[in-house]
Design a protein around this motif. Structure first.
Motif, short mmCIF file in Angstrom:
data_model
loop_
_atom_site.label_atom_id
_atom_site.label_comp_id
_atom_site.label_asym_id
_atom_site.label_seq_id
_atom_site.Cartn_x
_atom_site.Cartn_y
_atom_site.Cartn_z
N THR A 68 -22.85 33.97 -19.37
CA THR A 68 -22.58 34.16 -18.02
C THR A 68 -21.41 33.51 -17.84
O THR A 68 -20.45 34.16 -17.08
CB THR A 68 -23.79 33.86 -16.99
OG1 THR A 68 -24.94 34.32 -17.40
CG2 THR A 68 -23.35 34.32 -15.59
N ALA A 74 -22.43 36.19 -24.60
CA ALA A 74 -21.98 37.23 -23.51
C ALA A 74 -22.95 38.37 -23.59
O ALA A 74 -23.41 38.66 -22.66
CB ALA A 74 -20.64 37.48 -23.82
N GLU A 75 -23.16 38.96 -24.93
CA GLU A 75 -23.72 40.25 -24.96
C GLU A 75 -25.16 39.94 -24.52
O GLU A 75 -26.02 40.69 -23.67
CB GLU A 75 -23.73 40.87 -26.42
CG GLU A 75 -22.30 41.35 -26.57
CD GLU A 75 -22.04 41.93 -27.86
OE1 GLU A 75 -23.26 42.27 -28.69
OE2 GLU A 75 -20.87 42.03 -28.35
N TYR A 132 -13.04 35.08 -18.17
CA TYR A 132 -13.34 36.18 -19.18
C TYR A 132 -11.93 36.19 -20.18
O TYR A 132 -12.41 36.40 -21.40
CB TYR A 132 -13.21 37.39 -18.21
CG TYR A 132 -13.43 38.80 -18.96
CD1 TYR A 132 -14.67 39.27 -19.35
CD2 TYR A 132 -12.51 39.32 -19.27
CE1 TYR A 132 -15.10 40.26 -20.34
CE2 TYR A 132 -12.59 40.68 -20.15
CZ TYR A 132 -13.83 40.93 -20.44
OH TYR A 132 -13.83 42.16 -21.28
N LEU A 150 -18.41 35.09 -19.48
CA LEU A 150 -17.84 36.46 -18.73
C LEU A 150 -17.52 36.49 -17.40
O LEU A 150 -16.98 37.60 -16.74
CB LEU A 150 -19.17 37.40 -18.95
CG LEU A 150 -19.36 38.06 -20.27
CD1 LEU A 150 -20.70 38.89 -20.08
CD2 LEU A 150 -18.18 38.84 -20.96
N SER A 151 -17.50 35.30 -16.66
CA SER A 151 -17.25 35.19 -15.17
C SER A 151 -15.81 35.43 -14.92
O SER A 151 -15.00 35.03 -15.88
CB SER A 151 -17.90 33.95 -14.61
OG SER A 151 -17.40 32.81 -15.43
N SER A 205 -25.81 43.32 -29.05
CA SER A 205 -25.89 44.63 -29.63
C SER A 205 -24.60 44.77 -30.68
O SER A 205 -25.04 45.58 -31.65
CB SER A 205 -25.47 45.52 -28.34
OG SER A 205 -26.24 45.21 -27.39
N TYR A 215 -13.78 35.47 -23.51
CA TYR A 215 -14.37 36.76 -24.20
C TYR A 215 -13.09 37.33 -24.85
O TYR A 215 -13.30 37.84 -26.04
CB TYR A 215 -14.98 37.48 -23.04
CG TYR A 215 -15.76 38.87 -23.74
CD1 TYR A 215 -16.92 38.76 -24.50
CD2 TYR A 215 -14.96 39.95 -23.66
CE1 TYR A 215 -17.52 39.71 -24.98
CE2 TYR A 215 -15.57 41.05 -24.25
CZ TYR A 215 -16.88 40.77 -24.72
OH TYR A 215 -17.35 42.00 -25.51
N SER A 267 -26.22 39.76 -20.90
CA SER A 267 -26.47 41.13 -20.06
C SER A 267 -27.53 41.71 -20.71
O SER A 267 -28.33 42.31 -19.93
CB SER A 267 -25.19 41.88 -20.53
OG SER A 267 -25.22 43.30 -19.84
N ASN A 268 -27.82 41.71 -22.15
CA ASN A 268 -28.92 42.23 -22.55
C ASN A 268 -30.32 42.01 -22.29
O ASN A 268 -31.22 42.65 -21.94
CB ASN A 268 -28.79 42.23 -23.93
CG ASN A 268 -27.94 43.10 -24.75
OD1 ASN A 268 -27.48 44.31 -24.20
ND2 ASN A 268 -27.44 42.91 -26.04
#
Lengths: 497, 494
Positions: free
Chosen positions: B370, B321-322, B378, B373-374, B214, B382, B325-326
C-alpha cells in the motif's frame, strides 16, 4: 463565443464546464466476464465468479466492448491508441468486490477527439467544437440496497463488472445550454454508433459535471465535480446552480473548494459529498492480470468500416441531397431511431408515389414533424410505440402526392389510421374521402357561394384581395374538403376576375 | 514387493498400468502414510483420503475396462492449498478463508484429476504463499522431515510450498503441486532434497489459484526426481483462455525428450551470485555442480548478471504492491471470515475482519504494498522497481545470447531451524536472493538435490533457462541428478 454570463455584485462572471460521461457499452456480456447484463434482472442473477471476485478468478477482456470503444472513438474523429493498458483503481467499498476497479488511467484506448454542437438548429453560425480529451474503458461497480432490511444493507452485483466508457471532455463549454447540447449530441452519436443505448433513466449514461467560474479573461477557477447526473435537463440545472453558488461564495469572500458534490433534483441544488482532503488515494497501478491491449491498423479500419452514416453527415445530406430545411434536418437526425423511421417512410412514399425520393422528401419530413409527432404526442406515444408504421405513413403520403386526397383530408385519414389501425387507402375508400377535380361540381359550389356573398364579391373586385382566401375556404367547406385545391383556385380566379 | 510409498510418479504409473499393483493399493498406502505423519509434520490442512480412493477406483476400473490411462493414472498427490478445489476447503493457509469451499476447480488441479491423479489432501503453506519457512500459516508450522544429526530441533521445510516439500520428502506423497512467486517451489525443494520446477511465466494457468503477486505467480510440480517433474509439468501446463497471461503455445513432450547429455551446451556461471561470505558448503556444492555438468559434456562460461543485487529489493516492492491489491477482496462481504463488532459500520467491519483474518506477515506485505503504491511514493518505488525488473530481464537476455542455461545455488544455506529467522523479516527475505531474479524475468528454473552439507542437510542446485526452454532446464537438471547420486532421505522419526 459563448456570451453566457452571471451577473454578480462585482461584475460579470464566466462559467467553465467540462463533462465526464459514463456510458454503458451495449453488449450482452460484461467487460471481463461472460456474465449477462440485462437491466432490471433480479438482484445477483447476472453475476459470474469473476464479478463476485472469488479467490483465484481472473479477468479476460470482452472483445466486443473493446470494439465498441474503438468505434466510438472513430465516430468522434479521435486518436485510437494502438497500445493501451488497464490499471487498477484501488478502494474499499461493499459494492466493489475486487477492492479495485479495472480502468485505464495511464494509457486510455482513445485519445483526443472532438464533437460539434449547434446551439440553435436554425442558425448555422451557432456551431461550436467541444474537445474530447480521452475515452477509456472501465468496470462498473455493484449497487447497495439500503431499503431491504431494517439494520442491514444488501449488495446487488448485477452491475458489477459491466463495461463502461468514460468520455472526458475538455473544459470547452461555457453555458448550461452548451453543456446540454454537448450531452445530447454525444448521446446521439453513441446511439448512431450503437455503442451505448443512451438510456439515461436506466443509468446507462450519466455525467460528472465539472464547473468553475472566473472573471472574463482570468485564469481558471477552482472546480467542483457534481457526480452521476442522469439527464440533460439536470446537467443544465447543475451548471446553473453550481455557477451561481460559486459566484455568491466568492463574492462573499469565500473560496471554492475542490470537492465532489451531489445534485438533488427535488431542491434543485448541489450538496457537498466529500472534499479533496478526504479523497481516496486510489493507488493506481497496471493490472498484472491483464496484458496491454494492442490493436493493429487492419482492426481499426474494420471498426471504421462498420460505422453507419453519422449524425452530422446525415444532416448535411438531408439538407443538400433531399432539400430539407436546416431545422427539419436537425430534428430528423437528432435521434438514430427517428432518422431510421424517416428513411423508411421516405423510401415507401417514393416507391408508392413512383417519384424520386428528393421530390417527396420535404412533404415526408413536414408530415412526420408537424402531423405525426403532434398526433402521437396527443396519444402519449412516440415513434417506437406508434400504431402507424413507416410503410403505412408512406401509403398515406403517396395518396397526397398523386392527388388522391388533399392535405387537410390527410389529417382526417391519419386520425382514423391511429384510431383503427387500418391503411390509408382502405380508409379513403371506405369514407369516400377521395379528392374531386370534377369542375362541374366545384363550379356549382362556387356559384352558390358567390351568390350568397355578393357584398364580399364586390369588395374583392374593388381591390380587397385578401378576401380570396375566404372564398377558397368556403368552397372547400362546401366540398367537405374533398375538392382539389388547385382546381378550386383556378375556377375562383376565373369567376371572380 | 517394494514399499509403495517409496515410488514416484513414473514408477507408480508403470506399476498400475502393468498390473503390478492397483491404484487403490497405492492410494491406500499413501493415505495411511499421510495419517501417520500428520500429527508430527502438519503437512496438510485437510486430508481427503476418500478423494484419493475415488480417483484410484476410477483408474482401476478404467484399466479393467481396457480404457487408456492418463499420464498421472493411479498417482495420488498433495495439492497446495492455494489451488481452488471444488467442494474442498481452500484457505491459502489463512484464517480469512477458513471454511471456504469453492464452487469451482482450478485449471491446474482439474488437469491433474483429468490425467488420473487423486488428491490426498490440501497441503499447508505460508499464508497466501508469503514466507520462506512455512511459519506464517494460520494452521500451524509444517515440520521438515529432516533433522540435524542428534538434534530434535524442528527444521523449516522451506516456503511457501513447505507442505508440498515435506510431503514429498517424507514419502507421504509421491508428488505435489507447488507455486512459485519468488522461489516458493525451488527453495523448499532444496531444503528437503527433492526436485521442483517453476516453468516459464504463463505456462500453467493461474485460474483458480489464490493470487499473491499476479505478475510472478506460477505453478509447478514438486517431485522425487527430474523425470517425475517433467511428467507432471506436462499435465499441469497448457493454454487457458480464462487466464489472459496464459501462454498460447503447445506443451512440448518434455519427459519423452529428456536427455542428460550436455555436449555442445554452454552453462553460464553468474559472477554476481558468488556472494561475499557465502556458506562454504553452498559454494562447494556449486563447484560440484559445475564439475558434473562439465562431465556431462557442457562448456562452462562465466557470465555477468550485473543488476542481480537490485533484484531482491525490486521483488519486495513489486510482489507486495500486487498483493496489497489482490488481497483487497478479502473484506468479509461475500465469503470467508466476517468480523462484525456490535454497532459496527462498513469500515469497522473491514478493519475487524482483516485484523482478525490476516497473519502478521500478510499484514506487513499489505502495508508495504500500500505504501509503495501510494501517491507521492509510486514513482520512487513501484516505477523504479519496474525499471529494475526490466534491467534484470535484459541481463538474462544478454546472458542467454552466450549460454544455454545458468547454474547457481538455489538458496544461500540449507534448512534453518524454525524460529531461527522468523523474528527478522529482512533476514528471512534474504533467503530468496538466488531465486528471485528468475522470477522477475519470468524464466523457467528448477532445483535439484545436490548433496548434503556438513550438518547432514540437503542442498539444492538451481538451473535457470531461457523463456519457454523448460526442456533445457530439465535436461541440465537430469545431468546434475545423474551425477549427484543423491539417495539420502530423512530418517523416519514420526
Amino acid at each position: 463565443m459563448s456570451t453566457y454570463r452571471i451577473q454578480g455584485d462585482t461584475g460579470e462572471w464566466e462559467v467553465v464546464i467540462g463533462l465526464e460521461v459514463h456510458a454503458q457499452i451495449t453488449t450482452n456480456a460484461k467487460l471481463f466476464s461472460g456474465a449477462a447484463t440485462a437491466f432490471g434482472a433480479e438482484p445477483n442473477t447476472q453475476v459470474s465468479l469473476v464479478d463476485a471476485a472469488m479467490p483465484g478468478m481472473l479477468p479476460v477482456p470482452n472483445g466486443e466492448c473493446i470494439r465498441q470503444a474503438v468505434r466510438t472513438g472513430l465516430a468522434i474523429n479521435a486518436q485510437i491508441n494502438k497500445w493501451s493498458r488497464f490499471d487498477r483503481k484501488n478502494y474499499f467499498y461493499a459494492d466493489l468486490p475486487q477492492g479495485y476497479q479495472i480502468s485505464q488511467l495511464y494509457h486510455p484506448i482513445v485519445g483526443e477527439g472532438a464533437i460539434e454542437i449547434q446551439l440553435d438548429d436554425k442558425n448555422p453560425d451557432s456551431v461550436k467544437t467541444i474537445g474530447v480529451e480521452r475515452i477509456h474503458v472501465e468496470q462498473d461497480a455493484g449497487k447497495l440496497m439500503h431499503d431491504q432490511h431494517p439494520t442491514m444493507s444488501y449488495v446487488d452485483l448485477n452491475r458489477s463488472g459491466v463495461a463502461l466508457m468514460e468520455i472526458v471532455s475538455r473544459p470547452d463549454m461555457g453555458s448550461p445550454a452548451e453543456a446540454g447540447a454537448y450531452l445530447s449530441k454525444l448521446r446521439t452519436i453513441l446511439r448512431y454508433v450503437g455503442s451505448c443505448d443512451g438510456n439515461m433513466d436506466q443509468g446507462s449514461m450519466r455525467a460528472d459535471v465539472n464547473v468553475s467560474v472566473r472573471k472574463p479573461g482570468e485564469d481558471l477557477g477552482t472546480r467542483t465535480e457534481t457526480k452521476n447526473v442522469n439527464s440533460v435537463r439536470f446537467v443544465m440545472a447543475v451548471v446553473e446552480q453550481e455557477a451561481k453558488r460559486q459566484v455568491a461564495l466568492i463574492e462573499d469572500g469565500g473560496k471554492v473548494v475542490q470537492e465532489t458534490r451531489l445534485y438533488d433534483p427535488d431542491r434543485n441544488e448541489t450538496r457537498s459529498m466529500r472534499s479533496k482532503e478526504d479523497a481516496h488515494d486510489y493507488r493506481y497501478f497496471p493490472d498484472p492480470d491483464l496484458l496491454p491491449l494492442v490493436l493493429d491498423d487492419a482492426y481499426i479500419e474494420e471498426c471504421r468500416a462498420s460505422l453507419p452514416e453519422l449524425p452530422d453527415a446525415k444532416r448535411q445530406r438531408y439538407e443538400t441531397a433531399l432539400g430539407l430545411s436546416a431545422y427539419n434536418a436537425a430534428v430528423l437526425t437528432a435521434d438514430v431511431e427517428t432518422a431510421r423511421w424517416f428513411e423508411v417512410l421516405l423510401a415507401e412514399t417514393a416507391t408508392k408515389a413512383n417519384k424520386p425520393e428528393a421530390e417527396v422528401a420535404k412533404q415526408a419530413a413536414n408530415w412526420l414533424i408537424s402531423e405525426l409527432f403532434g398526433a402521437l404526442n396527443k396519444l402519449g406515444k412516440n415513434l417506437e410505440t406508434s400504431p402507424v408504421t413507416p410503410a403505412a405513413g408512406g401509403e398515406l403520403l403517396a395518396l397526397i402526392a398523386d392527388g388522391t386526397i388533399s392535405g387537410s383530408i390527410a389529417k382526417q385519414v391519419l386520425e382514423k389510421m391511429l384510431e383503427t389501425g387500418d391503411g390509408a387507402g382502405v380508409i379513403v375508400e371506405r369514407e369516400g374521402l377521395k379528392q374531386t377535380s370534377d369542375t362541374g361540381a366545384i363550379e356549382a359550389a362556387i356559384d352558390g357561394i358567390l351568390a350568397a356573398n355578393a357584398d364580399k364579391v364586390e369588395q374583392f373586385r374593388a381591390g380587397k384581395e385578401a378576401l380570396f382566401g375566404f372564398f377558397v375556404g368556403q368552397t372547400m367547406k362546401a366540398m367537405q374538403g374533398k375538392a382539389n385545391p388547385g382546381v378550386v383556385n383556378e375556377l375562383l380566379r376565373k369567376k371572380l376576375g | 514387493m517394494t514399499d509403495l510409498t517409496d515410488l514416484g510418479i513414473a514408477a507408480i504409473r508403470k506399476g498400475v498400468a502393468d498390473g503390478e499393483f492397483s491404484a487403490t493399493e497405492v492410494a491406500t498406502a499413501f493415505n495411511a502414510a499421510v495419517a501417520e505423519a500428520q500429527g508430527a509434520l502438519n503437512a496438510f490442512i485437510v486430508t481427503t483420503p476418500e478423494k484419493a480412493l475415488d480417483a484410484a477406483a476410477k483408474v482401476d476400473a478404467d484399466r479393467a475396462a481396457g480404457k487408456p490411462l492418463g499420464k498421472m493414472a493411479g498417482v495420488p498427490i498433495g495439492m497446495k492449498d492455494l489451488f481452488a478445489t471444488h467442494g474442498v476447503q481452500t484457505t491459502a493457509a489463512s484464517k480469512i478463508l477458513e471454511g471456504f469451499k469453492p464452487q469451482y476447480e482450478s485449471t491446474v488441479s482439474a488437469k491433474l484429476w483429468d490425467a488420473g491423479a487423486g488428491m490426498l489432501g490440501k497441503l499447508n503453506l505460508d499464508q497466501f504463499a508469503m514466507g520462506s519457512s512455512n511459519e506464517t500459516s494460520a494452521f500451524g508450522n509444517v515440520i521438515s522431515p529432516w533433522r540435524r544429526p542428534n538434534d530434535t530441533a524442528p527444521l523449516a521445510p522451506g516456503g511457501s510450498s513447505g507442505g508440498s516439500s515435506t510431503a514429498v520428502a517424507a514419502r507421504i506423497a509421491p508428488a505435489a503441486t507447488g507455486t512459485d512467486t519468488g522461489g516458493s517451489i525451488r527453495q523448499p525443494a532444496a531444503f528437503t532434497g527433492i526436485a521442483g520446477i517453476k516453468p516459464t511465466y504463463g505456462r500453467c494457468s493461474r485460474w483458480g489459484v489464490v493470487a499473491f503477486a499476479s505478475s510472478l505467480d506460477q505453478a509447478g510440480p514438486m517431485a522425487r526426481d527430474v523425470t517425475d517433474c517433467a511428467i507432471m509439468l506436462e499435465v499441469m501446463a497448457g493454454f487457458d483462455p480464462k487466464d489472459s497471461t496464459s501462454l498460447d503455445m503447445p506443451v512440448p513432450a518434455w519427459s519423452a525428450n529428456l536427455s542428460g547429455d550436455m555436449k555442445g551446451k554452454k552453462v553460464g556461471i553468474p559472477r554476481e551470485y558468488r556472494l561475499d561470505g557465502m556458506d562454504p558448503d553452498v559454494a562447494k556444492s556449486w563447484d560440484d555442480g559445475i564439475a558434473w555438468l562439465k562431465d556431462a559434456g557442457a562448456e562452462i562460461v562465466e557470465i555477468s548478471l550485473p543488476h542481480t543485487k537490485y533484484a531482491l529489493p525490486a521483488y519486495y516492492i513489486i510482489a507486495p504492491a500486487e498483493a496489497s491489491s489482490n488481497l483487497a477482496r478479502y473484506d468479509g462481504v461475500r465469503y470467508g471470515l466476517r468480523d462484525l463488532p456490535d454497532g459496527a459500520g462498513l469500515q469497522d467491519m473491514y478493519a475487524a475482519t482483516r485484523a482478525a483474518g490476516f497473519g502478521p506477515e500478510v499484514k506487513r506485505r499489505i502495508m508495504i504494498g500500500t505504501y509503495v503504491l501510494s501517491a507521492g511514493f509510486y514513482d520512487a518505488y513501484y516505477t523504479q522497481a519496474q525499471k529494475v525488473r526490466a534491467l534484470i530481464a535484459r541481463d538474462f537476455t544478454r546472458a542467454f545470447e552466450q549460454v544455454d542455461v545458468i547454474l547457481a545455488p538455489t538458496a544461500p544455506s540449507s534448512a534453518f531451524a524454525l524460529g531461527e529467522k522468523s523474528a527478522d523479516p529482512l533476514e528471512m527475505y534474504l533467503n530468496d536472493v538466488f531465486s528471485v531474479p528468475a522470477s522477475l524475468a519470468g524464466l523457467p528454473a528448477m532445483s535439484v538435490p545436490a548433496g548434503l552439507d556438513r550438518s547432514g542437510l540437503p542442498l539444492g542446485l538451481q538451473v535457470i533457462g531461457k523463456a519457454f526452454d523448460e526442456q533445457g532446464v530439465l535436461n541440465a537438471g537430469l545431468a546434475l541428478e545423474a551425477r549427484a547420486g543423491f539417495t539420502a532421505r530423512p530418517e523416519k522419526w514420526w
